[in-house]
Motif scaffolding. Structure first.
Motif, short mmCIF file in Angstrom:
data_model
loop_
_atom_site.label_atom_id
_atom_site.label_comp_id
_atom_site.label_asym_id
_atom_site.label_seq_id
_atom_site.Cartn_x
_atom_site.Cartn_y
_atom_site.Cartn_z
N ASN A 90 28.25 54.00 24.39
CA ASN A 90 28.47 55.24 25.13
C ASN A 90 29.90 55.71 24.86
OD1 ASN A 90 28.60 57.30 26.95
ND2 ASN A 90 27.81 56.12 28.66
N GLY A 91 30.05 56.99 24.51
CA GLY A 91 31.36 57.52 24.15
C GLY A 91 32.29 57.76 25.34
N ASP A 92 31.75 57.98 26.52
CA ASP A 92 32.56 58.30 27.69
C ASP A 92 33.00 57.00 28.38
OD1 ASP A 92 33.80 59.57 29.79
OD2 ASP A 92 31.94 59.99 30.86
N LEU A 93 34.31 56.74 28.37
CA LEU A 93 34.85 55.51 28.95
C LEU A 93 34.57 55.43 30.44
CD1 LEU A 93 36.50 52.93 28.65
CD2 LEU A 93 38.54 54.29 29.11
N GLY A 94 34.72 56.53 31.15
CA GLY A 94 34.49 56.52 32.59
C GLY A 94 33.05 56.16 32.93
N GLU A 95 32.12 56.68 32.16
CA GLU A 95 30.71 56.37 32.40
C GLU A 95 30.40 54.91 32.06
OE1 GLU A 95 26.36 57.96 30.89
OE2 GLU A 95 28.09 59.29 30.72
N ARG A 96 31.02 54.39 31.01
CA ARG A 96 30.82 52.98 30.66
C ARG A 96 31.31 52.08 31.79
NH1 ARG A 96 33.24 53.35 24.94
NH2 ARG A 96 34.94 52.29 25.96
N VAL A 97 32.49 52.39 32.31
CA VAL A 97 33.04 51.59 33.40
C VAL A 97 32.14 51.68 34.63
CG1 VAL A 97 34.98 51.38 35.00
CG2 VAL A 97 35.41 51.72 32.57
N ALA A 104 27.36 45.09 37.80
CA ALA A 104 27.98 43.96 38.48
C ALA A 104 27.65 43.98 39.97
CB ALA A 104 29.49 43.99 38.27
N THR A 105 27.63 45.16 40.57
CA THR A 105 27.29 45.28 41.99
C THR A 105 25.85 44.84 42.24
OG1 THR A 105 28.82 47.13 42.19
CG2 THR A 105 27.20 46.88 43.94
N ASP A 106 24.93 45.28 41.36
CA ASP A 106 23.54 44.88 41.51
C ASP A 106 23.38 43.38 41.36
OD1 ASP A 106 22.92 47.53 41.87
OD2 ASP A 106 22.21 47.84 39.81
N ALA A 107 24.06 42.80 40.37
CA ALA A 107 23.98 41.35 40.16
C ALA A 107 24.55 40.60 41.36
CB ALA A 107 24.71 40.96 38.88
N PHE A 108 25.64 41.12 41.92
CA PHE A 108 26.25 40.47 43.09
C PHE A 108 25.32 40.54 44.29
CE2 PHE A 108 28.96 40.45 46.85
CZ PHE A 108 29.61 39.25 46.67
N LYS A 109 24.66 41.68 44.49
CA LYS A 109 23.73 41.81 45.62
C LYS A 109 22.57 40.84 45.46
CE LYS A 109 24.71 46.59 46.83
NZ LYS A 109 24.23 47.98 46.81
N GLU A 110 22.07 40.73 44.23
CA GLU A 110 20.96 39.81 43.98
C GLU A 110 21.38 38.36 44.23
OE1 GLU A 110 18.21 38.37 40.22
OE2 GLU A 110 19.21 40.31 40.13
N ALA A 111 22.58 38.01 43.76
CA ALA A 111 23.08 36.66 43.97
C ALA A 111 23.35 36.39 45.45
CB ALA A 111 24.36 36.43 43.15
N ALA A 112 23.87 37.38 46.16
CA ALA A 112 24.15 37.21 47.58
C ALA A 112 22.86 36.99 48.36
CB ALA A 112 24.91 38.42 48.13
N GLY A 113 21.80 37.70 47.98
CA GLY A 113 20.51 37.51 48.64
C GLY A 113 19.97 36.11 48.39
N PHE A 114 20.15 35.63 47.17
CA PHE A 114 19.70 34.28 46.82
C PHE A 114 20.47 33.24 47.63
CE2 PHE A 114 20.39 30.47 44.23
CZ PHE A 114 19.08 30.05 44.08
N VAL A 115 21.77 33.42 47.74
CA VAL A 115 22.59 32.47 48.49
C VAL A 115 22.20 32.48 49.96
CG1 VAL A 115 24.95 31.98 49.25
CG2 VAL A 115 24.51 32.52 46.87
N LYS A 116 21.96 33.67 50.51
CA LYS A 116 21.56 33.76 51.92
C LYS A 116 20.23 33.08 52.15
CE LYS A 116 20.82 37.07 55.67
NZ LYS A 116 20.06 36.11 56.39
N ASP A 117 19.27 33.30 51.24
CA ASP A 117 17.96 32.65 51.38
C ASP A 117 18.09 31.14 51.34
OD1 ASP A 117 16.82 35.14 51.51
OD2 ASP A 117 16.13 35.15 49.42
N LYS A 118 18.88 30.64 50.40
CA LYS A 118 19.05 29.18 50.27
C LYS A 118 19.81 28.62 51.47
CE LYS A 118 16.73 28.46 46.68
NZ LYS A 118 15.50 27.71 46.76
N ALA A 119 20.77 29.37 52.01
CA ALA A 119 21.51 28.90 53.18
C ALA A 119 20.59 28.82 54.39
CB ALA A 119 22.69 29.81 53.45
#
Length: 136
Positions: A90-97, A104-119
Motif C-alpha cells: 500500500n502506497g499510503d503510509l498512514g493507511e498502512r499504519v 494488532a487491536t483485533d489480535a489483542f482482543k482475541e487473545a484477551a478473550g482467550f485469556v479471560k476464558d481460560k482464567a
C-alpha cells in the motif's frame, strides 16, 4: 579501600573467572562447530512429537497423493495478493499504519478473550476454591 579489598576477597575472583572462561569456551566451541544442519544422524530426521508431519505420506505413493491435495501456487498468486494481505504494498503510509494498528487491536482482543476464558475455567477448578471448612 579496605571495604573494596574485602569485597574482592568475598566474591572469590578465581571462581568467577573460571566460570567466565568456561562460558566463553562453550560459546566459541559451539559457534565454531562444523556439524551439519541435520544433526548427528542424517538418516533419522526429527519427527514432531508422537505424530507424523503429513499423515499418509509415509510411502512414495502416499506422498504423491498428499502432493495432489496441496494447492498449486503460480506467479499470479504473488502478483495479485488477496485482500488483507501484503499491507506493505500500500502506497499510503498512514493507511498502512492504520491497518496494522487495527490488526494488532483485533489480535489483542482475541487473545484477551482467550485469556479471560481460560482464567474463568481455571477459577472453577476445585483446587482454586476456598476451603468450605474455613467459612463456618
Amino acid at each position: 579501600m579496605n571495604k573494596l579489598t574485602a569485597f574482592f576477597k568475598k566474591i572469590r575472583l578465581r571462581q568467577v573467572l573460571t566460570v567466565l572462561l568456561a562460558g566463553i569456551l562453550l560459546t566459541i566451541s559451539t559457534a565454531c562447530n562444523s556439524a551439519n544442519v541435520q544433526g548427528a544422524n542424517p538418516n533419522n530426521p526429527p519427527v514432531p512429537g508422537n505424530g507424523i508431519l503429513y499423515p499418509g505420506a509415509e510411502t512414495p505413493a502416499g506422498r504423491a497423493q498428499k502432493e495432489t491435495e496441496l494447492p498449486i501456487k503460480t506467479s499470479k498468486d504473488f502478483a495479485e495478493p488477496k485482500l488483507g494481505g501484503l499491507n506493505q504494498r500500500n502506497g499510503d503510509l498512514g493507511e498502512r499504519v492504520e491497518n496494522r494498528v487495527e490488526a494488532a487491536t483485533d489480535a489483542f482482543k482475541e487473545a484477551a478473550g482467550f485469556v479471560k476464558d481460560k482464567a474463568d475455567e481455571a477459577g472453577r477448578r476445585p483446587e482454586f476454591q476456598s476451603n468450605p471448612a474455613l467459612h463456618k
